[in-house]
Design a protein around this motif. Structure first.
Motif: not given
Lengths: 309, 327
Positions: A141, A144-145, A149, A167-168, A171-172, A218-219, A222
């Protein structure tokens, strides 16, 4: 490949496969890579549309991702047979090769997305900034943060544009100003001007190219430092593709980018370095210009001149 | 090729033969209709149409009889006395036809069943679609189908003898053997497979590109499941809930066996109650004369039940569209 199930056969084939590769990237890293070959002029990348701001050549960039003897199996299928490569920081590295050559598999190993597929197995090491991302204590996890991708098909969430971006970050546990984050991310992905007045409408109302740039935004929200792109333009029309490519070239100032593409012109347009894969092996890796004009391997030559693929 | 009367005159003709007739002497093709074929087409069409019409006819027939008999009933009993009355005595010297006790009984059973069946069914669906390994899924899915295949009369006796007889009375022997709780719990178990299978279909229909996108942003498994997959499948999940509730409302055998036959306006699950369906069974198998008010009351209750379940199904359709997250 089907025989790879039997263990005794796997070992020799993998060591065999990896030995030429360990030398190949090393060779192409140095300036010596092209010298051996007679300058062959390929009709293909005649005049790469230059999007690159600033000169390509500079001081030797530092290595961001270091892949060593990567092997990967889908069930019994030995898909990646020993890949070793260094991916430089703040550059765009393109993976090219015919379908099924393993380029996407390697890409998905770089942010541990492959482990989500059941019945797969990986060997070898991948280091990012000299840290082993497959170490026992490394959490996929967290990996990937840091390593974002973008996928082949735009895959925005069925939510508003605004919520797709936040969203990302949510959650982070992002604590800052969400409005600012949304604007910043959309600006970086060159989408802000087009959507700033309809942030709270569904992302599904955007065109395919806009959706793909939304996925990039979106990517970015984060705050990764590496961006992996798996054939990001394959579902887009030429105009949207051109726009996306421009975005990619701009992004490399802040991010290290790896892009899989089956479009060789695209590789010449956006990338600084190119890696050519063929049936699970890394055949050759080098400066994009060099690789497309003076490939050191016959297979690369055949592929880029369109004789197969 | 059809074995109809193509002429033997053109053996080497490579082009597809016309379906009928033959070629005339000079090779011209005859395109005129083959009567035998078109007749066959028509017969098949009429037969298939009849199948479709039969289902509509049956539905209309049932609704017609319900309306007709209920109409006679409502000539004697005011519609508001029926809907709002709190006393249900369908036989005896002084009958009273207030349907609320029966409605309350049905609602009590439905609420208990929903509290049990919806979360368990959804949980099972999430587990099977998102977490279970392939071998685990291979065991779980047939197990759910077995649960779905248990005849409701078996469930009914399970509720009566085990849930009520062993568990509830084991805790407090003074409680009535026939009670809403045992029937409701078992109806809840009965609807689990329905919730699970419809919800699971909805969850599996969420494209993996969405969950991949979430994983790539550094989401954990639970975040992907709860914040991406379940919301994307929400319409299907809601539909499964409503279908299951509708099923619980209409469930007959379990409540007829285990819930009791006391029209009882209560919210206490430990009392004996009667549901609308339970009442219909009681009357239908009893010896009430046709044409009496008590007999007609059966149709009035049936009509009400029909309207409620129809309404639930319409609600399900509407909510499904309302909550659709397109992907």
């Amino acid at each position: 490949m089907a025989d790879a199930k039997a263990d005794p056969q796997r070992k020799p084939s993998s060591s065999e496969a990896s030995s030429p590769q360990t030398s190949s990237p090393a060779a192409s890293n140095s300036t010596a890579s092209g010298t051996g070959n007679a300058p062959t002029r390929k009709a293909v990348p005649e005049a790469p549309r230059t999007l690159t701001p600033g000169p390509r050549q500079g001081p030797q960039p530092k290595t961001k991702i270091e892949v060593k003897d990567l092997q990967f199996w889908y069930g019994d299928t030995h898909a990646i047979k020993g890949v070793t490569m260094n991916i430089p920081a703040h550059q765009v590295t393109a993976f090219i090769g015919p379908s099924g050559c393993g380029k996407s598999t390697v890409l998905r190993c770089l942010n541990r997305m492959n482990e989500l597929i059941p019945d797969t197995r990986m060997e070898g090491t991948i280091r990012v900034d000299e840290q082993d991302i497959y170490a026992d204590e490394a959490d996929p996890v967290m990996v990937r943060r840091r390593i974002g991708m973008v996928f082949q098909k735009p895959n925005p969430f069925p939510k508003t544009i605004y919520k797709n971006i936040t969203w990302g970050a949510k959650i982070n546990g992002y604590q800052g100003d969400y409005e600012a984050l949304v604007e910043e991310s959309l600006r970086k992905a060159a989408l802000w001007e087009e959507v700033k007045d309809r942030l709270h409408t569904s992302a599904y109302n955007l065109s395919g190219g806009q959706q793909q740039r939304l996925c990039i935004a979106r990517a970015l929200a984060v705050k990764p430092d590496i961006l992996l792109m798996d054939e990001p333009a394959s579902a887009l029309d030429p105009i949207a593709t051109a726009k996306l490519e421009e975005t990619i070239v701009e992004l490399k100032q802040d991010y290290t980018i790896v892009i899989v593409t089956h479009n060789m012109q695209q590789a010449t347009r956006v990338s600084d370095r190119t890696a050519f894969f063929y049936v699970g092996e890394l055949v050759e890796m080098g400066d994009t210009e060099m690789l497309f004009t003076r490939p050191s391997d016959e297979k690369t030559d055949a592929y880029i001149s369109g004789r197969f693929g | 090729m059809p074995s109809t009367d193509t002429t033997q005159m053109s053996p080497a003709q490579p082009v597809p033969q016309p379906p009928s007739g033959g070629t005339s002497g000079n090779g011209a093709v005859d395109y005129s209709t083959n009567l035998e074929w078109s007749l066959r087409e028509r017969i098949v069409q009429v037969l298939l149409g009849a199948c479709a019409l039969l289902t509509i006819g049956t539905t209309l027939g049932i609704v017609g009889i319900l309306l007709y008999e209920s109409f006679s009933f409502f000539l004697s009993v005011g519609i508001f006395d029926f809907l709002l009355g709190t006393e249900w005595r369908f036989a005896g010297v002084e009958p009273s036809f207030g349907v609320l006790p029966l409605v309350a009984g049905t609602m009590l059973i439905t609420v208990i069943a929903a509290l049990v069946g919806l979360p368990l069914g959804l949980g099972a669906a999430i587990y099977i679609s998102q977490y279970a390994s392939r071998p685990a899924r291979k065991v779980l899915k047939p197990a759910l189908e077995v649960l779905a295949g248990v005849p409701t009369v078996v469930y009914g006796y399970f509720a009566l003898t085990f849930v009520s007889g062993v568990i509830i009375q084991g805790i407090d022997p003074s409680l009535p053997p026939l009670n809403a709780l045992s029937a409701g719990l078992v109806v809840g178990v009965m609807i689990i497979p329905m919730v699970a299978s419809v919800s699971e279909d909805a969850l599996r229909a969420v494209p993996s590109s969405l969950s991949d996108g979430a994983y790539a942003l550094g989401a954990t498994k639970i975040e992907v499941v709860m914040k991406v997959v379940v919301p994307a499948a929400l319409s299907g999940i809601i539909a499964s809930f409503i279908l299951a509730i509708s099923r619980a409302i209409g469930e007959t055998m379990i409540v007829a066996i285990a819930a009791g036959a006391t029209a009882n306006l209560t919210v206490n699950p430990l009392e004996s109650i009667q549901t609308m369906t339970g009442f219909i069974v009681q009357v239908a198998k009893g010896d009430i004369d046709q044409g009496t008010l008590s007999y007609q009351s059966l149709f009035a209750v049936g009509l009400l039940l029909y309207i409620i379940t129809l309404g639930m199904n319409l609600l399900a359709t509407w909510l499904t569209r309302r909550f659709q997250e397109q992907y």
